[in-house]
Design a protein around this motif. Structure first.
Motif, PDB file in Angstrom:
ATOM      1  N   LEU A  55       0.817  -1.216   0.000  1.00 40.37           N
ATOM      2  CA  LEU A  55       0.000   0.000   0.000  1.00 40.37           C
ATOM      3  C   LEU A  55       0.851   1.267   0.000  1.00 40.37           C
ATOM      4  CD1 LEU A  55      -2.826  -0.839   2.578  1.00 40.37           C
ATOM      5  CD2 LEU A  55      -2.955  -0.923   0.082  1.00 40.37           C
ATOM      6  N   THR A  56       2.028   1.201   0.611  1.00 35.75           N
ATOM      7  CA  THR A  56       2.849   2.408   0.739  1.00 35.75           C
ATOM      8  C   THR A  56       3.388   2.888  -0.601  1.00 35.75           C
ATOM      9  OG1 THR A  56       4.903   1.163   1.140  1.00 35.75           O
ATOM     10  CG2 THR A  56       3.550   1.714   3.059  1.00 35.75           C
ATOM     11  N   ALA A  57       3.401   2.021  -1.620  1.00 34.82           N
ATOM     12  CA  ALA A  57       3.918   2.409  -2.934  1.00 34.82           C
ATOM     13  C   ALA A  57       2.840   2.958  -3.850  1.00 34.82           C
ATOM     14  CB  ALA A  57       4.610   1.212  -3.595  1.00 34.82           C
ATOM     15  N   LEU A  58       1.577   2.823  -3.483  1.00 35.83           N
ATOM     16  CA  LEU A  58       0.496   3.241  -4.372  1.00 35.83           C
ATOM     17  C   LEU A  58       0.470   4.745  -4.644  1.00 35.83           C
ATOM     18  CD1 LEU A  58      -2.451   0.919  -3.249  1.00 35.83           C
ATOM     19  CD2 LEU A  58      -0.786   0.601  -5.095  1.00 35.83           C
ATOM     20  N   PRO A  59       0.744   5.615  -3.648  1.00 32.96           N
ATOM     21  CA  PRO A  59       0.760   7.048  -3.973  1.00 32.96           C
ATOM     22  C   PRO A  59       1.776   7.404  -5.051  1.00 32.96           C
ATOM     23  CG  PRO A  59       0.606   6.749  -1.604  1.00 32.96           C
ATOM     24  CD  PRO A  59       0.881   5.390  -2.191  1.00 32.96           C
ATOM     25  N   ALA A  60       2.867   6.634  -5.151  1.00 32.41           N
ATOM     26  CA  ALA A  60       3.869   6.869  -6.195  1.00 32.41           C
ATOM     27  C   ALA A  60       3.512   6.128  -7.475  1.00 32.41           C
ATOM     28  CB  ALA A  60       5.245   6.417  -5.705  1.00 32.41           C
ATOM     29  N   ARG A  61       2.345   5.494  -7.501  1.00 33.38           N
ATOM     30  CA  ARG A  61       1.877   4.722  -8.659  1.00 33.38           C
ATOM     31  C   ARG A  61       2.847   3.596  -9.001  1.00 33.38           C
ATOM     32  NH1 ARG A  61      -2.463   7.263 -10.927  1.00 33.38           N
ATOM     33  NH2 ARG A  61      -2.752   9.476 -10.436  1.00 33.38           N
ATOM     34  N   ARG A  62       3.318   2.919  -7.947  1.00 31.58           N
ATOM     35  CA  ARG A  62       4.242   1.808  -8.124  1.00 31.58           C
ATOM     36  C   ARG A  62       3.624   0.523  -7.578  1.00 31.58           C
ATOM     37  NH1 ARG A  62       9.538   3.320  -8.946  1.00 31.58           N
ATOM     38  NH2 ARG A  62       9.660   1.214  -9.838  1.00 31.58           N
ATOM     39  N   LEU A  63       4.077  -0.582  -8.136  1.00 34.22           N
ATOM     40  CA  LEU A  63       3.714  -1.910  -7.661  1.00 34.22           C
ATOM     41  C   LEU A  63       4.962  -2.572  -7.109  1.00 34.22           C
ATOM     42  CD1 LEU A  63       1.481  -3.099 -10.653  1.00 34.22           C
ATOM     43  CD2 LEU A  63       0.710  -2.157  -8.457  1.00 34.22           C
ATOM     44  N   VAL A  64       4.807  -3.301  -6.024  1.00 35.73           N
ATOM     45  CA  VAL A  64       5.943  -3.949  -5.369  1.00 35.73           C
ATOM     46  C   VAL A  64       5.897  -5.447  -5.666  1.00 35.73           C
ATOM     47  CG1 VAL A  64       7.169  -4.335  -3.201  1.00 35.73           C
ATOM     48  CG2 VAL A  64       5.866  -2.219  -3.537  1.00 35.73           C
ATOM     49  N   ARG A  65       7.038  -5.996  -6.108  1.00 32.85           N
ATOM     50  CA  ARG A  65       7.160  -7.438  -6.337  1.00 32.85           C
ATOM     51  C   ARG A  65       7.852  -8.031  -5.105  1.00 32.85           C
ATOM     52  NH1 ARG A  65       3.997  -6.668 -10.874  1.00 32.85           N
ATOM     53  NH2 ARG A  65       4.977  -5.089 -12.188  1.00 32.85           N
ATOM     54  N   PHE A  66       7.163  -8.897  -4.405  1.00 30.07           N
ATOM     55  CA  PHE A  66       7.693  -9.425  -3.145  1.00 30.07           C
ATOM     56  C   PHE A  66       8.384 -10.767  -3.350  1.00 30.07           C
ATOM     57  CE2 PHE A  66       4.701  -6.345  -1.541  1.00 30.07           C
ATOM     58  CZ  PHE A  66       5.369  -5.828  -0.436  1.00 30.07           C
ATOM     59  N   MET A  67       9.437 -10.953  -2.581  1.00 28.91           N
ATOM     60  CA  MET A  67      10.087 -12.248  -2.492  1.00 28.91           C
ATOM     61  C   MET A  67       9.378 -13.032  -1.391  1.00 28.91           C
ATOM     62  SD  MET A  67      14.091 -11.123  -2.945  1.00 28.91           S
ATOM     63  CE  MET A  67      14.642 -12.779  -3.435  1.00 28.91           C
ATOM     64  N   ALA A  68       8.880 -14.213  -1.732  1.00 34.65           N
ATOM     65  CA  ALA A  68       8.097 -15.012  -0.776  1.00 34.65           C
ATOM     66  C   ALA A  68       8.494 -16.481  -0.897  1.00 34.65           C
ATOM     67  CB  ALA A  68       6.600 -14.851  -1.046  1.00 34.65           C
ATOM     68  N   LYS A  69       8.280 -17.220   0.179  1.00 33.86           N
ATOM     69  CA  LYS A  69       8.694 -18.619   0.173  1.00 33.86           C
ATOM     70  C   LYS A  69       7.953 -19.395  -0.911  1.00 33.86           C
ATOM     71  CE  LYS A  69       5.627 -19.983   4.011  1.00 33.86           C
ATOM     72  NZ  LYS A  69       5.618 -20.578   5.361  1.00 33.86           N
ATOM     73  N   GLU A  70       8.644 -20.334  -1.472  1.00 34.72           N
ATOM     74  CA  GLU A  70       8.184 -21.061  -2.652  1.00 34.72           C
ATOM     75  C   GLU A  70       6.877 -21.804  -2.416  1.00 34.72           C
ATOM     76  OE1 GLU A  70       7.864 -24.332  -5.508  1.00 34.72           O
ATOM     77  OE2 GLU A  70       8.320 -24.555  -3.372  1.00 34.72           O
ATOM     78  N   SER A  71       6.636 -22.243  -1.177  1.00 31.49           N
ATOM     79  CA  SER A  71       5.421 -23.004  -0.889  1.00 31.49           C
ATOM     80  C   SER A  71       4.153 -22.201  -1.163  1.00 31.49           C
ATOM     81  CB  SER A  71       5.430 -23.488   0.564  1.00 31.49           C
ATOM     82  OG  SER A  71       5.475 -22.388   1.461  1.00 31.49           O
ATOM     83  N   VAL A  72       4.221 -20.868  -1.017  1.00 31.51           N
ATOM     84  CA  VAL A  72       3.061 -20.023  -1.306  1.00 31.51           C
ATOM     85  C   VAL A  72       2.670 -20.137  -2.773  1.00 31.51           C
ATOM     86  CG1 VAL A  72       2.200 -17.647  -1.307  1.00 31.51           C
ATOM     87  CG2 VAL A  72       3.680 -18.429   0.547  1.00 31.51           C
ATOM     88  N   PHE A  73       3.663 -20.330  -3.636  1.00 30.84           N
ATOM     89  CA  PHE A  73       3.413 -20.413  -5.074  1.00 30.84           C
ATOM     90  C   PHE A  73       2.868 -21.781  -5.477  1.00 30.84           C
ATOM     91  CE2 PHE A  73       6.180 -16.894  -4.488  1.00 30.84           C
ATOM     92  CZ  PHE A  73       5.968 -16.024  -5.546  1.00 30.84           C
ATOM     93  N   ARG A  74       2.923 -22.759  -4.571  1.00 29.23           N
ATOM     94  CA  ARG A  74       2.377 -24.081  -4.869  1.00 29.23           C
ATOM     95  C   ARG A  74       0.902 -24.192  -4.483  1.00 29.23           C
ATOM     96  NH1 ARG A  74       7.256 -26.037  -2.339  1.00 29.23           N
ATOM     97  NH2 ARG A  74       5.993 -26.769  -0.579  1.00 29.23           N
ATOM     98  N   HIS A  75       0.406 -23.220  -3.725  1.00 27.85           N
ATOM     99  CA  HIS A  75      -0.992 -23.250  -3.294  1.00 27.85           C
ATOM    100  C   HIS A  75      -1.903 -23.040  -4.503  1.00 27.85           C
ATOM    101  CE1 HIS A  75      -4.726 -21.954  -1.281  1.00 27.85           C
ATOM    102  NE2 HIS A  75      -4.273 -22.616  -0.239  1.00 27.85           N
ATOM    103  N   LYS A  76      -3.020 -23.779  -4.542  1.00 31.87           N
ATOM    104  CA  LYS A  76      -3.879 -23.745  -5.729  1.00 31.87           C
ATOM    105  C   LYS A  76      -4.560 -22.396  -5.956  1.00 31.87           C
ATOM    106  CE  LYS A  76      -7.888 -25.764  -3.308  1.00 31.87           C
ATOM    107  NZ  LYS A  76      -8.852 -26.894  -3.308  1.00 31.87           N
TER     108      LYS A  76
END
Length: 248
Positions: A55-76
């Motif tokens: 949310l903190t990047a929205l006033p600058a019209r930016r999107l944040v790409r987060f680094m997250a543990k791989e298991s989150v990407f395996r969730h359906k």
């Protein structure tokens, strides 16, 4: 390339925040660059922290790409969404792949979000930082954006049931000024300096936080040094050591 998924997800999240009656106190968004790469570095106290940090990047019209543990990407459910929003999976057994992906994204001018504590702090105090964020920023030649959040642990954190109804909880976010390495500064020294700044922002967020426990049984979300019943850092470290074999 058009962002077909990220903006609708943000819109859905903001609608849910309104339904929950969350009250936001966000300061320092002017420190988020409107263009170019940057590394957003935050404390980590709840499962939804990446949503609030973004949310903190929205006033600058930016999107944040987060680094997250791989298991989150395996969730359906979360997996397809995370990939569509171009977040970066981190396989701890092959961390250099994620490092290279993040480095390329920073050089393309993206904002990358990281939680250098590597896992949720169950004591709600600041743990030690991994040096990867400092190394990434130094190699990519981009600034670090220190930030701190507070109150998100009340919604959903490790070892506690979710509280996602109309809670009306306050959420406090603080973004500090951009930080760059000093001349001849090593990654370890920069990491310690960034951690100190995040600690200062965290203390400011805690001082400003308007929420109070509703009673003796509602002090779990406060760290022990602030009179709460959360485990001490030493107790939390022991708890994590015991839980480690089951960690995903």
């Amino acid at each position: 390339m058009a962002e077909l998924v990220y903006p609708p997800v943000i819109g859905f999240a903001r609608t849910m925040f309104r339904v929950q009656g969350l009250r936001f106190d966000i300061r320092g968004t002017e420190n988020v660059p409107r263009e170019g790469g940057a590394l957003l570095v935050s404390n980590h106290i709840g499962y939804l922290d990446f949503v609030f940090c973004g949310l903190t990047a929205l006033p600058a019209r930016r999107l944040v790409r987060f680094m997250a543990k791989e298991s989150v990407f395996r969730h359906k459910v979360s997996g397809p969404l995370m990939r569509a929003m171009k977040h970066i999976p981190v396989d701890r057994a092959a961390g250099m792949d994620a490092y290279g992906h993040a480095l390329d994204a920073l050089r393309r001018g993206e904002i990358i979000g990281v939680f250098p504590e590597a896992t949720i702090s169950q004591s709600f105090t600041l743990k030690s930082f991994k040096s990867g964020a400092a190394r990434l920023a130094m190699e990519a030649g981009v600034p670090l954006l220190p930030m701190a959040l507070w109150g998100t642990q009340r919604l959903w954190t490790k070892g506690r049931p979710r509280s996602l109804g109309r809670t009306k909880f306050p959420i406090t976010l603080r973004v500090g000024e951009q930080m760059r390495p000093n001349e001849d500064e090593k990654p370890g020294a920069l990491t310690r300096r960034v951690r100190l700044r995040v600690q200062e922002l965290l203390e400011d967020a805690q001082r400003s936080y308007p929420g109070r426990p509703s009673g003796p049984d509602d002090r779990w979300w406060l760290p022990s040094h602030l009179g709460g019943t959360a485990p001490t850092p030493e107790q939390a470290a022991e708890r994590e050591r015991v839980q480690q074999p089951q960690a995903g």
